[in-house]
Design a protein around this motif. Structure first.
Motif, PDB file in Angstrom:
ATOM      1  N   PRO A  79      -1.893   1.245 -12.545  1.00 36.81           N
ATOM      2  CA  PRO A  79      -1.352   0.464 -13.659  1.00 36.81           C
ATOM      3  C   PRO A  79      -1.884  -0.968 -13.632  1.00 36.81           C
ATOM      4  N   ALA A  80      -2.181  -1.487 -14.808  1.00 36.79           N
ATOM      5  CA  ALA A  80      -2.675  -2.862 -14.920  1.00 36.79           C
ATOM      6  C   ALA A  80      -1.506  -3.829 -14.974  1.00 36.79           C
ATOM      7  N   THR A  81      -1.667  -4.964 -14.349  1.00 31.56           N
ATOM      8  CA  THR A  81      -0.662  -6.013 -14.396  1.00 31.56           C
ATOM      9  C   THR A  81      -1.364  -7.340 -14.626  1.00 31.56           C
ATOM     10  N   PHE A  82      -0.676  -8.276 -15.243  1.00 29.50           N
ATOM     11  CA  PHE A  82      -1.270  -9.578 -15.561  1.00 29.50           C
ATOM     12  C   PHE A  82      -0.530 -10.663 -14.796  1.00 29.50           C
ATOM     13  N   ASP A 129      -4.846  -6.081 -10.867  1.00 27.72           N
ATOM     14  CA  ASP A 129      -4.580  -7.404 -11.446  1.00 27.72           C
ATOM     15  C   ASP A 129      -5.707  -7.731 -12.419  1.00 27.72           C
ATOM     16  N   VAL A 130      -5.391  -7.801 -13.706  1.00 26.88           N
ATOM     17  CA  VAL A 130      -6.419  -8.043 -14.730  1.00 26.88           C
ATOM     18  C   VAL A 130      -6.400  -9.489 -15.213  1.00 26.88           C
ATOM     19  N   SER A 135      -7.641 -12.086 -13.595  1.00 20.17           N
ATOM     20  CA  SER A 135      -8.779 -12.863 -13.099  1.00 20.17           C
ATOM     21  C   SER A 135      -9.857 -12.959 -14.166  1.00 20.17           C
ATOM     22  N   TRP A 136     -10.504 -14.150 -14.262  1.00 19.91           N
ATOM     23  CA  TRP A 136     -11.585 -14.339 -15.230  1.00 19.91           C
ATOM     24  C   TRP A 136     -12.894 -13.750 -14.721  1.00 19.91           C
ATOM     25  N   THR A 137     -12.932 -13.407 -13.426  1.00 17.69           N
ATOM     26  CA  THR A 137     -14.152 -12.817 -12.873  1.00 17.69           C
ATOM     27  C   THR A 137     -14.188 -11.328 -13.203  1.00 17.69           C
ATOM     28  N   LEU A 138     -15.316 -10.714 -12.912  1.00 14.72           N
ATOM     29  CA  LEU A 138     -15.473  -9.286 -13.152  1.00 14.72           C
ATOM     30  C   LEU A 138     -14.989  -8.461 -11.968  1.00 14.72           C
ATOM     31  N   ASP A 139     -14.611  -9.144 -10.877  1.00 11.82           N
ATOM     32  CA  ASP A 139     -14.146  -8.419  -9.699  1.00 11.82           C
ATOM     33  C   ASP A 139     -12.783  -7.769  -9.970  1.00 11.82           C
ATOM     34  N   VAL A 140     -12.601  -6.612  -9.390  1.00 13.13           N
ATOM     35  CA  VAL A 140     -11.315  -5.930  -9.470  1.00 13.13           C
ATOM     36  C   VAL A 140     -10.450  -6.417  -8.308  1.00 13.13           C
ATOM     37  N   ARG A 141      -9.267  -6.898  -8.618  1.00 11.84           N
ATOM     38  CA  ARG A 141      -8.342  -7.327  -7.570  1.00 11.84           C
ATOM     39  C   ARG A 141      -7.170  -6.365  -7.553  1.00 11.84           C
ATOM     40  N   MET A 142      -6.993  -5.692  -6.418  1.00  7.38           N
ATOM     41  CA  MET A 142      -5.939  -4.696  -6.297  1.00  7.38           C
ATOM     42  C   MET A 142      -4.718  -5.306  -5.613  1.00  7.38           C
ATOM     43  N   ILE A 143      -3.550  -4.927  -6.106  1.00  2.00           N
ATOM     44  CA  ILE A 143      -2.279  -5.300  -5.474  1.00  2.00           C
ATOM     45  C   ILE A 143      -1.676  -4.011  -4.932  1.00  2.00           C
ATOM     46  N   GLU A 144      -1.486  -3.965  -3.628  1.00  2.00           N
ATOM     47  CA  GLU A 144      -0.933  -2.760  -3.018  1.00  2.00           C
ATOM     48  C   GLU A 144       0.481  -3.041  -2.537  1.00  2.00           C
ATOM     49  N   HIS A 145       1.362  -2.089  -2.757  1.00  2.57           N
ATOM     50  CA  HIS A 145       2.787  -2.246  -2.434  1.00  2.57           C
ATOM     51  C   HIS A 145       3.158  -1.345  -1.260  1.00  2.57           C
ATOM     52  N   PHE A 146       3.824  -1.943  -0.286  1.00  5.51           N
ATOM     53  CA  PHE A 146       4.361  -1.154   0.817  1.00  5.51           C
ATOM     54  C   PHE A 146       5.760  -0.654   0.436  1.00  5.51           C
ATOM     55  N   ASP A 147       6.239   0.298   1.193  1.00  3.56           N
ATOM     56  CA  ASP A 147       7.508   0.961   0.894  1.00  3.56           C
ATOM     57  C   ASP A 147       8.645  -0.069   0.822  1.00  3.56           C
ATOM     58  N   PRO A 148       9.305  -0.220  -0.330  1.00  2.29           N
ATOM     59  CA  PRO A 148      10.395  -1.204  -0.444  1.00  2.29           C
ATOM     60  C   PRO A 148      11.631  -0.820   0.340  1.00  2.29           C
TER      61      PRO A 148
END
Length: 582
Positions: A40-43, A261-262, A264-277
């Motif tokens: 899922p994309a997030t801003f 995470d969309v 960023s102004w760069t073309l790099d993909v930044r992933m946000i990973e979630h650990f078990d809450p």
């Protein structure tokens, strides 16, 4: 001619095995890629300050209500299952290949199929000559299905076959410890470190009620996770494996969800990973420099719920673990001390869905200062309306101990735990002995209790009370001197004060007794005198009306003076008066 045919057949088999390996690698890469592309994309969720930087990664702790973990896209699930089937074909061709077997077991675990993971790991163990990894992979699968006793045995067998340096790498616990504790640990010799590790894992065991040590098994399973993940194909949106990912995996396990995470102004993909809450802080990160600590004051959070804990884990052997509301009371008994623990565990909404009448295994475990079990008390409990009520007593010598009050509900696997340190002190010869105050429900017009097991004594486990409540107080005093006629004479003073404030907040009002203030110009106290039989234990019981007190943390204090010898002893216990709308 026959030799040539054999070599040709071997070449054909090798070529087929290589085709299976390539097909498996391609299916793995497709899954890993889709897991990131379809996240899922997030801003803007990845912005803000880092709570901690671990190598290339910014770690942030969820200090509020945790966000729901984003579910996997159906195509991602399909790709993983396709990878499983492709790996099965490769595994059939080369069953002794650790990279193929490891990936297959890993994906089966990720797909929620632990029984199949164990079966695949056992097939690999039969086929391989690798005496270490055949044990570690089976143990990994057993832990995933919640069979931690068996998993611990297999982990131990596998680690014992490793070179000593590699075995110590898996056994060490540096990464789980706070900075000052880590320095202490590293300053120990190897024997001292091993003793520390033994004590740490006993302290970290989520429940002594369950077989095996889930936390220790999880630690070794996370080492296996790190090895398997380090061999995964690196795809777009993924960073190569490194020591930072090793550390994060050992501390928090594998992510249970991810977002792109969309912002960023760069073309790099930044992933946000979630650990078990649902992870809790089972491993004490300052065992020697701070210890487990005594029970928190009423209203303070459990250390298990520390949102910034150095590590976390959510065991599979129970559904959920709640802090066990409880009250500890110490009663001197000659040269020993009776430790009493009264607890109440409220059922959650899941446990209540099946209606009333839940049953549970409950226990009180006591360990010495070296984390060696010295005694335990177990009993079956049935819920009363929506709560399990328990009461345990055990007699111990003076010293520093750890107690663990535990419950595990049978049907929905709801658990409760309170594990803290307690110091037990016995009076010397000829000294006055006064117990802790036991906070109970009010006696009102009923007969005041003369013993701890009196039916009218109903202890409160939760010491958060309402401003309209009346409390029953109970304590015991012994060692009072004979006044020469076979009788003892004593004075009792009881006061209540708000912490952080000087003096006493108000004059307390008593039910069932007429008591006078000591004096109009002194902090308000109430007192009475009594007489008893020499050589016996004198019970002290009275009701305390809290009407008029403001919300906050208070200390109830009880003092006894022997009117024959002049000896005086004091005891106190904290309560919290809640806001009326709380």
């Amino acid at each position: 001619m026959h030799a040539t045919s054999a070599l040709g057949a071997q070449d054909t088999a090798n070529a087929a095995a290589e085709r299976h390996r390539r097909a498996a690698r391609k299916a793995e890469a497709e899954y890993e890629s889709l897991a990131r592309r379809l996240a899922p994309a997030t801003f803007g969720s990845g912005g803000g300050e880092c709570d901690e930087i671990v190598g290339r990664f910014c770690l942030r702790f969820d200090t509020g209500e945790p966000r729901p973990v984003p579910p996997e896209a159906p195509r991602v699930v399909e790709a993983r299952r396709n990878a499983v089937e492709t790996l099965r074909r490769a595994f059939a061709a080369v069953p002794g290949d650790l990279r193929i077997a490891g990936s297959l077991v890993r994906y089966l675990v990720e797909d929620g199929r632990p029984e199949e993971a164990v079966a695949a790991a056992e097939a690999f163990a039969w086929a391989t000559s690798d005496s270490t990894w055949k044990e570690l992979l089976v143990a990994f699968g057993m832990h995933a299905r919640g069979d931690d006793s068996a998993a611990e045995r297999r982990f131990a067998e596998g680690i014992a076959r490793l070179p000593p340096e590699e075995a110590r790498r898996l056994e060490r616990v540096d990464v789980l410890l706070a900075a000052e504790e880590r320095r202490f640990y590293r300053g120990l010799d190897e024997e001292g470190q091993r003793q520390y590790e033994r004590e740490l894992w006993v302290a970290a065991d989520p429940l002594y009620l369950t077989p095996g040590n889930e936390a220790r098994a999880e630690h070794f399973a996370r080492h296996v996770w790190a090895r398997l993940l380090s061999q995964a194909p690196v795809v777009y949106g993924m960073v190569p494996w490194g020591k930072d990912l090793d550390e994060l995996t050992l501390r928090y396990g594998v992510p249970v969800g991810r977002e792109r995470d969309v912002s960023s102004w760069t073309l790099d993909v930044r992933m946000i990973e979630h650990f078990d809450p649902d992870q809790l802080a089972y491993v004490p990160e300052r065992l020697r420099t701070r210890g487990l600590g005594e029970a928190p004051l009423p209203g303070e959070p459990s250390p298990l719920e520390n949102p910034r804990a150095r590590s976390g884990y959510a065991p599979l052997t129970f559904r959920r673990l709640l802090p066990f509301a409880h009250q500890v009371t110490r009663f001197p008994a000659g040269d020993s001390v009776v430790l009493r623990v009264d607890g109440a565990l409220a059922l959650d909404s899941v446990a209540l869905e099946g209606g009333a009448g839940r049953t549970a295994a409950t226990a009180l475990f006591v360990l010495d200062s070296a984390y060696v079990h010295v005694t335990e008390r177990r009993e079956r409990a049935a819920s009363v309306r929506d709560t399990f009520f328990v009461s345990f007593e055990t007699t111990l010598p003076p010293g520093r101990f750890v107690y663990s009050l535990e419950a595990l509900e049978d049907e929905t696997r709801l658990a409760g735990r309170a594990r803290y340190e307690v110091t037990l002190e016995a009076p010397g010869p000829g000294e006055l002995a006064l117990s802790d105050i036991l906070i109970a429900h009010p006696y009102r017009d009923a007969e005041l209790p003369r013993t701890r097991d009196a039916p009218g004594l109903a202890p409160r486990a939760l010491l958060i009370v309402q401003p309209t409540d009346t409390l029953g107080l109970y304590a015991e005093v012994s060692g009072l001197a004979d006044g020469g006629d076979g009788a003892t004479r004593y004075r009792v003073e009881v006061s209540i004060r708000r912490t952080g404030e000087s003096g006493i907040s108000r004059a307390v009002r008593w039910v069932g007794r007429t008591l006078g203030l000591v004096g109009p110009d002194t902090p308000p106290r109430v007192s009475w005198t009594g007489a008893g039989v020499a050589g016996g234990v004198e019970p002290l019981a009275v009701d305390l009306d809290l009407a008029g007190l403001k919300p906050g943390l208070y200390v109830v204090q009880l003092a006894v003076e022997d009117l024959v010898t002049g000896q005086r002893r004091e005891s106190q216990k904290a309560i919290r008066i809640a806001r009326p709308d709380a």
